[in-house]
Structure formats: C-alpha cells, structure tokens
Design an enzyme around this catalytic site. Structure first.
Site, PDB file in Angstrom:
ATOM      1  N   TYR A  83      41.232  41.215  18.947  1.00  0.00           N
ATOM      2  CA  TYR A  83      41.630  41.359  20.356  1.00  0.00           C
ATOM      3  C   TYR A  83      40.973  42.627  20.910  1.00  0.00           C
ATOM      4  O   TYR A  83      41.126  43.712  20.353  1.00  0.00           O
ATOM      5  CB  TYR A  83      43.146  41.438  20.423  1.00  0.00           C
ATOM      6  N   CYS A  84      40.251  42.497  22.020  1.00  0.00           N
ATOM      7  CA  CYS A  84      39.667  43.624  22.740  1.00  0.00           C
ATOM      8  C   CYS A  84      38.764  44.444  21.812  1.00  0.00           C
ATOM      9  O   CYS A  84      37.868  43.905  21.182  1.00  0.00           O
ATOM     10  CB  CYS A  84      40.777  44.457  23.372  1.00  0.00           C
TER      11      CYS A  84
END
Length: 625
Positions: A358-359
């Site tokens: 994530y990210c």
C-alpha cells in the site's frame, strides 16, 4: 482644469455595510436591544454577567497556556514548532511576489468586474434584480443563508471568490517560470487564499457571529479550549480522540503477533473458515501511517473481509521511528519485506505468498520484487497487488511542491534526533486539502466551538507515525525529485541493483480516480515498467476511500479495461464501469490461477497448541507514539 471625480470605492462601502450588518445582528440577538439597530443594545445584569464570565474564561485559559503549561516544543517533544514548519514554504515566496507584481496590468479588468459584482449582488439583495438569480459564484463554505441575508456578507464572500479566482489564474498562467516553480506558485497561491477566506474569521463570518450572540460567547470559550489543546498536542484535532480504542473498537480482527524485530511486528490473523487458500496473503502497509487503516471497524475492515474469504492473512506492523532508528534506510525496509516473505513461507511450509503493498510500501514492494527476480528468487512471491502505489514519480502530483533543495535542507533541521516527527507529515498532507482538512476545522472547532465527531477514518488520520530522517530524505531526493527508481540499475538496495523490468511476478494495480497523494496517472505508469502479467483497476474516490470500500457498503464504483493501453486516458476511454467495491473483482483475479485449499489448522491458526506467539493483535508497535 478640474480633476475628474474618482469612482466610488466599493470596498470602503462594503466595510460600512459590514459594520451596519454587525450592529443589526448584535441588536437582533441581544436581549433588550433597542428598536433602532444603529444604537447600542441594552443588556440586563444576567447578560452582562454572562459576557463578563466569557471574557474571564478566555483570558484565564490563554494566560495559563502562555504561562508554560503547554507551549509547543520542537519535533520530538510535546508539540511541533509551527514556525519551523512554515519555513518549508520559503522557496515559494520570491516567485509569488514576482507574479503578483506582473499581474498589476490586469487590475483594470478586475476593477470592472468588481463594479459589476457590486451592482449585481447589492441589487439582488435590495430586490432590484430577479430574486431567483443565483449568486455569481457558489462555494460550499458560504452555503449557509446567513451569507446571503445581508448585502454586506453577500458582497464580501462574492468579492473574495472573485479575487481568489483572479489570483489563482494569475498564478497558473505565470510566465518566465519553469513548470515545477509554476506548480509551486499555484499551490502556494491557493493555500494562501484558502487561509484568507472570510469564513475563517469571527468578524467576517455571520454564522459565527450569530452563534456567538446566541451563546453569549460560550462557543468562543469552548473553541479556545480546543485551540489550546491542539497547541499542546502540536496537531490539529479532527475527531473525538476518546471515541476509539485499539483492539476494542478499531483494529479488532482476532490474531496474534508471531514475530518481532526492531523495525516491525508480524501479525497473523485467526481463520474464520474451515478451509483456507493454500497460498497465504502478506500485507505491507505504509510506514507513514498505522496499519489499521486496513482494519478499522469490522464493517470496514479489508483484513476481516479477506479472512472471511478464506485467506490466511499476515500483516506487517511497522514501528514508529525513534532515535534508535536514526540510521535506518530504504535497504532496511526492503530486507524486512524479504524477511517477512521468508518467515511466512517457512511457518506454513509453502513455496510462495501473495503480497499487497500500500502506497510507499507498494513502491518498496516493486523494488523488492526486482531484487528477488535478479537473485533468482522471483518464485517466492506468487502475486503482488499494489494499492495506490507509485514507482514512476514524473506525474506525482502536488507533493512535488515540497521537494526542491531548499525545502529538503529545511526538513533536515526538523529532525535533530534522526527521525521526523509525524506531525510535520500530517501537516503537509493536510495542506494538500487545506480547505477540507485545516480551515473547515478551524471554523468548526475554534470559532463555532462544535463538538468533535466520532469518525474512525479521521481518528486513524490523526494517529501519526514518525519516520527515520535519513531514509525519508533519500526517498524524497532519489524517487520524488530525481525519479531514479525507473532507471534500470540507477539505485541498489542490500547490495543488489534495481531494475523494475526484471519483475517476474503476476501483478494487480489499483488506483484511485480522485487520489491527491498518488494520482491515478502516476500509479498507472507502473504498468509501463512491470512488463509481465499486469491488471489495472481504477477505483472511485481517493487515496483512502478508494481502497477501503467494503462490498456491503454499496459505495462508489470501479473501472476495468485494457491494462496494455498506451495511457490512462486511453484506458478510461475504453473502460467498463462497475458499481460498488472492487474487492470481489480482486479476489476473483487472485484465485483465478491459485485456488487450492487446505484445512485451517496447525500453524494456520496462530496461538494453537505448540505455537509460540508474542501477544494478541494489534500488538504493541501500533500503540507506540
């Protein structure tokens, strides 16, 4: 020769009207007011005592704060130093002053528009124009009828919106600047104008004035208490900080911490089905936030939903940086990802794992996959899913406004102990949506004295995490500024050069259509560098809601299409829209080539007979501040 008579100054008249409006409001709201609103209202003893108590309370709270009981300390202490944070904008000032000077030539057109606005708005308020006519400009900040009920406030907010439009256009059309500086200028201009909005000040906000009169200033007392609490915390409060408890009301999915290092804890969640997919799922959340964004309330939890689908789920919980982590760099996070992959494989005796990044953890996962492939270990990862993750930072959006050399050097001064206080990062991300995440709360919390809402997502947003300063600086320079990750072998980690074109793993990429942190056009570019089996999905909403969108909510939508399209625009042009959450679509993709199941027993159920675990989920690292 007689001089020409100067035209009337509409802004001088505006201030006269505003003063009259305030007197009228005061007269209407105060008990015992004289019928002539131009005369000071009369007050009874109860009213005078109430206002006197308001004054004493405000003075007492402020003097107590100034007395040293809660003054803001530099990063690492009780709060952050706002002055040091504001120095980050130093690089914008010269360009802004030059452009504003260049824009003087357009003042004639602005004056004409001002006079037209004066005539139209005042005429409408006075009833000389069509009563059903809309205001020239609409903005949700001024949606309350109080902004229209008196011509002074109608003209005030319309004049502000007109000038803001004019200055924003000047910044966007500035000449003689390279594109990066022009983008910085446009961002700084918008931020400045948002701060100057008339709804941010007591005297120019009729809604606040009405509340103040009605409560005899009690709203200001409550707002002052909120302000002082925030100054002591060094952080703007968005939600009721007492409404959520880790492991009790949020981050409640049952599980155990099965491993711990100085950098991370590894959590395994308890199965909810009798059989589970043989290949487990290992999630790498971003270390700039707490992992429980993926395990909020049970109804919103991606982790719980994945467990309910029959996945054996592991999540990395990163430690918030402290002085002991001053030498931590990107290599350490990549080694941690490889380490976690091997731990899960060994624990469950499986050849490979599914992964999610994530990210920024997705950015790192891409580097990890490239390194594993170069070492001949690509088979350790069966698939990789990227949530709003960037690897190519050419179109990285407004965060690039914070990465010129002056600002990067300034960041170094904010990390005297080798780590960057997470409150600086929170302030930066809030600036990207200043109207919604800063000024909206200034009005509600400090001026109106409203109660804090109980909102789990905002609670998580305020639960900040510190970063190792050495790694953070290198990340901004090497990736955001110089975009070196997409240049084959320009970077290395753990002694291995990184070439994304070597990735030999099945990939799923999710981007948020309205993402302001990792813009969809930037996330899309991963499809150009990872050249194997790649599937791209565009989700409705932004960086958080675009990811955390459970199927039961029935919200938003997502688009599927040609992941080999030449650009995001081409993908969108040929895409098919689907209502609701993209999670089931992802699960179908995950199991399309790997659907074998095994009993959910033994090490599949953490904490069982003979299994050594450290503690219950969500663990102690997520509680470390």
């Amino acid at each position: 020769m007689a001089s020409a008579t100067p035209p009337p100054n509409p802004f001088a008249a505006l201030f006269d009207m505003q003063g009259e409006a305030m007197r009228e409001m005061w007269g209407a709201m105060m008990p015992g007011a004289a019928s002539d609103a131009t005369q000071p209202p009369t007050m009874g003893w109860d009213d005078m005592a109430a206002w006197a108590e308001t004054g004493r309370a405000l003075q007492s709270m402020w003097l107590e704060y100034l007395g040293g009981t809660g003054s803001a300390a530099p990063a690492g202490g009780a709060g952050i130093d706002p002055a040091r944070f504001l120095l980050l904008s130093k690089g914008w000032s010269d360009a802004w002053q030059k452009t504003m000077a260049d824009g003087l030539s357009t003042q004639g057109a602005l004056a004409e528009e001002t006079l037209a606005l004066w005539s139209g708005v005042v005429g409408q308020a006075a009833g000389t124009n069509d009563a059903g006519t809309e205001m020239p400009r609409n903005d949700k900040r001024f949606s309350d009828p109080a902004w229209r009920n008196h011509p002074a406030y109608a003209l005030l907010h319309q004049a502000y919106l007109m000038v803001a439009d004019h200055l924003n256009r000047m910044a966007q059309d500035a000449t003689g600047l390279d594109p990066a500086k022009r983008d910085q200028l446009a961002f700084a201009t918008r931020s400045m104008l948002e701060a100057m909005s008339p709804d941010n000040f007591i005297a120019t906000n009729p809604v606040v004035l009405e509340r103040t009169m009605a409560t005899r200033g009690a709203n200001l007392v409550k707002g002052m208490r909120h302000l002082i609490d925030d100054l002591r915390r060094g952080q703007l409060t968005h939600t009721d900080t007492e409404a959520f408890r880790l492991g009790e009301t949020i981050a409640t999915t049952p599980g155990k911490v099965i491993h711990e290092t100085p950098l991370y804890q590894l959590i395994q969640y308890s199965p909810a089905t009798e059989t589970v997919l043989e290949t487990p799922l290992l999630i790498f959340p971003p270390w700039i936030n707490r992992f429980y964004i993926l395990d909020l309330t049970p109804k919103k939890s991606f982790i719980k939903w994945a467990v309910d689908q029959g996945l054996t789920v592991f999540v990395v919980s990163w430690k918030s940086a402290d002085a002991s982590m001053k030498d931590v760099i990107w290599d350490d996070y990549i080694r941690a990802q490889i380490d976690a992959v091997d731990l899960v494989r060994s624990r469950l005796k499986v050849p490979s794992v599914h992964t999610i990044g994530y990210c920024v953890a997705g950015t790192t996962l891409a580097a990890t996959l490239a390194i594993l492939a170069r070492r001949g270990h690509a088979g350790k990862v069966a698939s990789a899913t990227f949530f709003t993750a960037q690897v190519d930072f050419e179109e990285a959006g407004e965060l690039k406004n914070f990465i010129d050399e002056n600002q990067l050097e300034m960041l170094g001064t904010l990390s005297p102990d080798g780590y960057l206080d997470g409150r600086y990062l929170a302030a930066t991300f809030n600036l990207l949506r200043g109207r919604d995440l800063i000024w909206n709360y200034v009005v509600n919390n400090y001026l109106l004295g409203a109660d804090y809402p109980a909102f789990d997502l905002l609670h998580w947003n305020g639960d900040v995490t510190n970063l190792p300063a050495k790694w953070h600086g290198a990340y901004l320079r090497d990736l955001y500024r110089d975009n070196r990750l997409v240049v084959p072998d320009a970077l290395e980690a753990d002694g291995t050069p990184i070439d994304l074109s070597r990735i030999d793993t099945r990939i799923f990429i999710q981007a948020g259509r309205e993402d302001h942190i990792a813009p969809a056009a930037s996330v899309w570019r991963l499809t150009r560098h990872a050249r194997k089996d790649t599937t791209f999905v565009l989700a409705g909403s932004g960086h958080i809601a675009g990811v955390v969108n459970p199927p039961a909510a029935g919200k938003y939508q997502y688009w599927t299409g040609d992941s080999d399209a030449d650009s995001l625009d081409d993908f969108v042009a040929g895409a098919t829209e689907h209502k609701g959450s993209w999670w089931p679509h992802w699960f179908e993709w995950l199991t399309a080539k790997d659907a074998k199941k095994v009993p959910a027993k033994g090490k599949r159920a953490p904490g069982g007979k003979g299994d050594t675990v450290l503690e219950d989920a969500p663990g102690r690292y997520v509680r470390t501040r």
